[in-house]
Design a protein around this motif. Sequence first.
Motif, PDB file in Angstrom:
ATOM      1  N   ALA A  73       0.827  -1.207   0.000  1.00 45.87           N
ATOM      2  CA  ALA A  73       0.000   0.000   0.000  1.00 45.87           C
ATOM      3  C   ALA A  73       0.862   1.256   0.000  1.00 45.87           C
ATOM      4  N   ALA A  74       1.934   1.251   0.792  1.00 48.97           N
ATOM      5  CA  ALA A  74       2.838   2.404   0.835  1.00 48.97           C
ATOM      6  C   ALA A  74       3.486   2.624  -0.530  1.00 48.97           C
ATOM      7  N   ASP A  75       3.916   1.553  -1.167  1.00 47.36           N
ATOM      8  CA  ASP A  75       4.558   1.671  -2.478  1.00 47.36           C
ATOM      9  C   ASP A  75       3.609   2.257  -3.516  1.00 47.36           C
ATOM     10  N   ILE A 120      -4.290  -3.493   4.544  1.00 51.00           N
ATOM     11  CA  ILE A 120      -4.169  -2.234   5.263  1.00 51.00           C
ATOM     12  C   ILE A 120      -4.844  -1.156   4.439  1.00 51.00           C
ATOM     13  N   ARG A 121      -5.614  -0.345   5.113  1.00 53.42           N
ATOM     14  CA  ARG A 121      -6.365   0.712   4.446  1.00 53.42           C
ATOM     15  C   ARG A 121      -5.516   1.968   4.416  1.00 53.42           C
ATOM     16  N   ASN A 153      -6.729   2.382  10.217  1.00 55.85           N
ATOM     17  CA  ASN A 153      -6.731   0.932  10.338  1.00 55.85           C
ATOM     18  C   ASN A 153      -7.065   0.462  11.747  1.00 55.85           C
ATOM     19  N   GLY A 154      -7.449   1.408  12.601  1.00 57.26           N
ATOM     20  CA  GLY A 154      -7.870   1.050  13.953  1.00 57.26           C
ATOM     21  C   GLY A 154      -6.725   0.693  14.885  1.00 57.26           C
ATOM     22  N   HIS A 155      -5.503   1.041  14.503  1.00 60.82           N
ATOM     23  CA  HIS A 155      -4.330   0.709  15.332  1.00 60.82           C
ATOM     24  C   HIS A 155      -3.381   1.901  15.400  1.00 60.82           C
TER      25      HIS A 155
END
Length: 200
Positions: A34-36, A86-87, A163-165
Amino acid sequence: MRKFVRSLLAALAVALVGCVTINVYFPEAAAQKAADRFIDTVIEGGQPAPDAAQKPPADARRHPPAAAMLLDLLVPAAHAADVPDIRIQTPATEAIRGRMRARFQNPLKALLDSGAVGFTRDGLVAVRDAAQIPLSQRAQANAAVADENRDRAALYREVAVANGHPEWEAQIRATFARGWIERARAGWYYQDAAGRWQRK
């Protein structure tokens, strides 16, 4: 006898719930992917692909088996722990992405190309060699670096919260830091693990 049966059933229920380990782990591979994608859209200027987390896969939309529903009733968080995704797309991250893309086109890319600015090991950017920036443009360059770092810090925090974390923020930052450095173009500077500047 009934008292014994009830006690036995209660003990079995507690044992069953106790055997279910809720393992909320940081999905490193999914986070890097996702980061990429995010970094590519900033550097290359393309449109983001939709997050997998925003649309459930076809098999997840089918009715779950009764045993899975029972487990979700007993341990509601167990199902969420298996999802290795991961959102990263939220209204806040999309606004940040837009600002970062615009800033990358002018002036950040020129600063990276000149070697004046580089990627740090902690997912930010820093002025590496102010002498590469004409004196009349230094204030603008410093402001661009400060704005970029403010957006990057907000991005890492927002991704973790989305992502709730929130406790994942440091891991999100480290994941993005690797991505920025891996995607740096030839000639750009980055910091190695010891903080020394290297040229790609």
